[in-house]
Design an enzyme around this catalytic site. Sequence first.
Site, PDB file in Angstrom:
ATOM      1  N   ASP A  41       1.640   7.166 -10.466  1.00 36.32           N
ATOM      2  CA  ASP A  41       1.778   5.879 -11.170  1.00 36.32           C
ATOM      3  C   ASP A  41       0.508   5.520 -11.943  1.00 36.32           C
ATOM      4  OD1 ASP A  41       4.340   5.470 -10.285  1.00 36.32           O
ATOM      5  OD2 ASP A  41       3.787   4.116  -8.649  1.00 36.32           O
ATOM      6  N   TYR A  69      -2.783   9.955   0.759  1.00 35.16           N
ATOM      7  CA  TYR A  69      -3.224   8.827  -0.061  1.00 35.16           C
ATOM      8  C   TYR A  69      -4.128   7.887   0.732  1.00 35.16           C
ATOM      9  CZ  TYR A  69       0.805   9.985  -3.069  1.00 35.16           C
ATOM     10  OH  TYR A  69       1.721  10.607  -3.880  1.00 35.16           O
ATOM     11  N   ASP A  83       3.969  -3.597  -6.568  1.00 33.87           N
ATOM     12  CA  ASP A  83       2.530  -3.387  -6.749  1.00 33.87           C
ATOM     13  C   ASP A  83       1.931  -4.553  -7.526  1.00 33.87           C
ATOM     14  OD1 ASP A  83       3.040  -2.980  -9.478  1.00 33.87           O
ATOM     15  OD2 ASP A  83       2.911  -0.800  -9.339  1.00 33.87           O
ATOM     16  N   ARG A 174       4.235   2.434  -2.756  1.00 30.50           N
ATOM     17  CA  ARG A 174       4.579   1.046  -3.107  1.00 30.50           C
ATOM     18  C   ARG A 174       5.681   0.509  -2.189  1.00 30.50           C
ATOM     19  NH1 ARG A 174       6.897   0.716  -8.627  1.00 30.50           N
ATOM     20  NH2 ARG A 174       7.075   2.977  -8.679  1.00 30.50           N
TER      21      ARG A 174
END
Length: 296
Positions: A41, A69, A83, A174
Site C-alpha cells: 500500500d 511487518y 488506515d 489494515r
Amino acid sequence: MKSPAGLLVLDKPKGWTSHDAVERVRGLTRIRRVGHAGTLDPLATGVLVLLVGPATRLAEFLLGHDKRYRATIRLGIRTDTDDAEGRILSERPVEVSRESFEEALRAFVGEILQTPPAFAAIRQGGERLYEKARRGEAVAPPPRRVRIDELRLLEWNPPWATIEVACSAGTYIRALARDIGEQLGCGAHLTELRRLASGPFTLAEAIPWEILEAAARAGDWLRYLRPMEDALPDWAPITPAPGILNQLRHGQPIPVEALPHPGPRLRVHRPDGTLLALLERHGERWQPVRVFPEDP
C-alpha cells in the site's frame, strides 16, 4: 548484449504505490520489463521485490511468500479505509490496558477468517474493490482464510500501539488493525506500516531509493541486481550435461532417470551459473515450467 535480468529488493518510500516503484525503476534503468512481486500500500514502506527483465516471469513463484511487518495502530478511531488515509467513521474513548490489548492479540494467532478492507485492490466483477468504494457503492468483500504465525506488542503508548506481525501472503494488516479494535470494543485503524520481510528477502538487504538512484546516475546500479535464483531457494540447483541443456533450451521434457533427484522441483543452470530453466516432476518426466533464453 544480454539484457539485465534479476531482482531488486527495494525499501519502498511512503506515498508510492507498487506501480509507482515499477515506473520509477523503468525510468531509472531504461528497461521496460519491470514488475513487482506483491502489492504494498502507498501508506507502507519497506521490502518490495522488483523483477527486472526476464525475471518478471518469476512473479508467480514469489507471490505466495510469507511476510513480516511492523505496524502502528491508533485505537479509538475507525475509518472507511481501515488506515489513516480514510474518512473517520466513528470515534470512541479508549479504556484498554496493556494486558487486555495483549490478550486480544492472542485471539488472532493461527488460521483466521479475515474480511479484506472495502478499499482493496481485489477484483470483483472485473473491477477493483477500491474503484467501487470510491464511487460510494456498497462493497462486501468475501472473507478468506489467512494465517498469522506471530503477533506481539512492541510499544504501548495508548491510544497508539506498535505490533510485529508474521503472516501468510494475502493478510491485510489494515484489516487486522480494524479487527483488533473491534475485539477491544473501541475501534482502530492502521497509521504506519513497514514490511520487514517478504519470504527470504529482508529489510536489512533492501536498497533505499536514494542509494539506487545515485548508483544509476553513476552507471553502477547493476551492483544491486540480485540473480534470479535468489527468488527460488527451495528449488534444487543442478547443472546437467550439454546434451540435456540443449533439450531444455527447446523446452523438451527430460526423463527422470536422466536427472535423478528426489525432490519435486529443479532449477537448471548453465556452466557459467546463469539460470536456464525451472523443472517440475510429473510422473517419470521433468517438465520445463520456465525456460530462459541465453540472449533475452
